[in-house]
Design a protein around this motif. Structure first.
Motif, mmCIF file in Angstrom:
data_model
loop_
_atom_site.group_PDB
_atom_site.id
_atom_site.type_symbol
_atom_site.label_atom_id
_atom_site.label_comp_id
_atom_site.label_asym_id
_atom_site.label_seq_id
_atom_site.Cartn_x
_atom_site.Cartn_y
_atom_site.Cartn_z
ATOM 1 N N GLU A 105 0.851 -1.189 0.000
ATOM 2 C CA GLU A 105 0.000 0.000 0.000
ATOM 3 C C GLU A 105 0.886 1.237 0.000
ATOM 4 O O GLU A 105 2.028 1.200 0.488
ATOM 5 C CB GLU A 105 -0.905 0.032 1.237
ATOM 6 C CG GLU A 105 -1.922 -1.094 1.308
ATOM 7 C CD GLU A 105 -2.764 -1.029 2.573
ATOM 8 O OE1 GLU A 105 -2.595 -0.057 3.349
ATOM 9 O OE2 GLU A 105 -3.581 -1.939 2.792
ATOM 10 N N GLU A 353 -5.407 2.101 -0.721
ATOM 11 C CA GLU A 353 -5.270 2.257 0.719
ATOM 12 C C GLU A 353 -6.214 1.322 1.461
ATOM 13 O O GLU A 353 -7.360 1.140 1.070
ATOM 14 C CB GLU A 353 -5.580 3.710 1.093
ATOM 15 C CG GLU A 353 -5.394 4.035 2.553
ATOM 16 C CD GLU A 353 -5.666 5.506 2.844
ATOM 17 O OE1 GLU A 353 -5.404 5.932 3.963
ATOM 18 O OE2 GLU A 353 -6.133 6.214 1.924
ATOM 19 N N LYS A 354 -5.713 0.728 2.540
ATOM 20 C CA LYS A 354 -6.495 -0.158 3.406
ATOM 21 C C LYS A 354 -7.205 -1.250 2.601
ATOM 22 O O LYS A 354 -8.424 -1.403 2.643
ATOM 23 C CB LYS A 354 -7.493 0.646 4.240
ATOM 24 C CG LYS A 354 -6.818 1.636 5.195
ATOM 25 C CD LYS A 354 -7.795 2.283 6.120
ATOM 26 C CE LYS A 354 -7.123 3.327 6.991
ATOM 27 N NZ LYS A 354 -6.075 2.766 7.857
#
Length: 374
Positions: A105, A353-354
């Motif tokens: 990420e 992201e995440k």
């Protein structure tokens, strides 16, 4: 500077090395206690004094000698074993073949700057970053030999995690471990921003204590971490918006009951709900890509209006708690595949992201690295 931008953290060059350090450990009654985790929050400059007070009260164990540690913990019926040591950060990869630690990420520079300042003020690495790899047979043999001996520490913490810890100090075993890890490559499972903060500190202060950063290395083929999804909540969007977005990209959109929708969740199918109505969205997901990539690259950009905010939630229950009719919509995603994540990073790509949730993580306070001890 755009503080919202996401960038790729630097890559380490090999060999992958975990070096001995002098571990600190909180008392079992403090580990897993939310108040202990909060103790590492602001003001960061007071953390060392807090640890000193706890040590005077007999609530901190200071190891007398450097070691690499084997840490086994059991949480929610899952047992994980990892080698905990000081990761060698001194060398940067100049090309793809030299890389030994792979982020999956991107990172926010502002958050990295804040974490860097925090570590300087605390003068410690309060918890290891979590790395996963496919362990070599030689590494597993060393671990199996250790498991046949009595652990140095064995306890259940306040949060009901069970822990066993072995300190590896014998020069011959450490040398064998160093040789066994040569050629290994690891994926960052948790701690991308802390990893980037480690590297920023090392670049500022090469040749000293910041040449190392605390890390735990888990063999995903031996005691695998559970890899789950992180669901999205699109604030300011509706189920009707998602239906229009699906039509715009040629994806199937079908209304369904809650039970049928959840049962349909799969790599090619995501689930949407506003908390009252439910639907499935059938996406075209190439073999080389993850569902979460397709969601962020095609489905979300096709919405009639940009979401006011995207929230991230590890459980369906948490995501549903954040939606209400007309104000937000939850997008439930399938769990990513570990081998696919490895293929993505090997192809020099990052996930949104995440995108992943590796669980369970060890509680804070089991092993701490104080920079004042080095």
């Amino acid at each position: 500077m755009d503080d919202s931008r996401v960038v790729t953290p630097p890559y380490l060059a090999g060999p992958l090395r975990l070096l001995p350090f002098r571990g600190l450990m909180l008392a079992p009654t403090r580990i897993g206690d939310p108040s202990s985790a909060r103790a590492f929050a602001r003001p960061y400059r007071d953390v060392s004094q807090r640890l000193k007070r706890w040590a005077e009260q007999g609530q901190v164990l200071h190891d007398s000698r450097d070691a690499v540690y084997l840490h086994e913990y059991t949480s929610g019926g899952i047992t994980v074993r990892g080698l905990v040591g000081a990761l060698d950060l001194a060398h940067r990869a100049r090309n793809r073949s030299e890389r030994v630690v792979y982020p999956h990420e991107g990172i926010h520079p502002l958050q990295v700057a804040e974490l860097t300042d925090r570590m300087v003020e605390m003068q410690m690495n309060p918890a290891p970053i979590l790395l996963v790899h496919r362990g070599h047979a030689a590494v597993r043999r060393i671990i199996q030999d250790l498991l046949a001996t009595e652990p140095d520490h064995h306890f259940t913490d306040r949060g009901e995690q069970r822990h066993r810890i072995w300190a590896i100090r014998e020069p011959a075993v450490l040398a064998a471990l160093d040789a066994a890890l040569d050629g290994s490559r690891a994926l960052i499972a948790d701690g991308h921003h802390r990893y980037a903060a480690y590297l920023r500190l090392q670049e500022r202060n090469p040749g000293g204590t910041h040449d190392l950063g605390l890390a735990m290395l888990v063999d995903q083929d031996d005691t695998p971490l559970f890899l789950g999804p992180i669901h999205r909540v699109l604030e300011g969007s509706s189920l009707d918006d998602l239906e229009r977005a699906a039509a715009a990209i040629g994806a199937g959109f079908d209304h369904a009951t809650e039970s049928d929708a959840v049962a349909a969740l799969a790599p090619q199918t995501v689930v949407a709900t506003d908390g009252v109505r439910w639907a499935t969205i059938s996406l075209t997901v190439p073999h080389s890509r993850a569902t979460v990539e397709v969601v962020h690259e095609t489905l979300v950009p096709a919405l009639p209006r940009e979401p006011g905010r995207i929230g991230y939630h590890h459980s369906v229950e948490d995501a549903l708690a954040r939606v209400s009719t007309g104000s937000a919509v939850a997008l439930l995603l399938p769990a990513p595949d570990f081998d696919l994540v490895l293929r993505i990073v090997a192809a020099d790509r990052l996930l949104p992201e995440k995108a992943t949730s590796f669980q369970p993580k060890p509680h804070v306070g089991v092993l701490i690295r104080s920079l004042r001890d080095e």
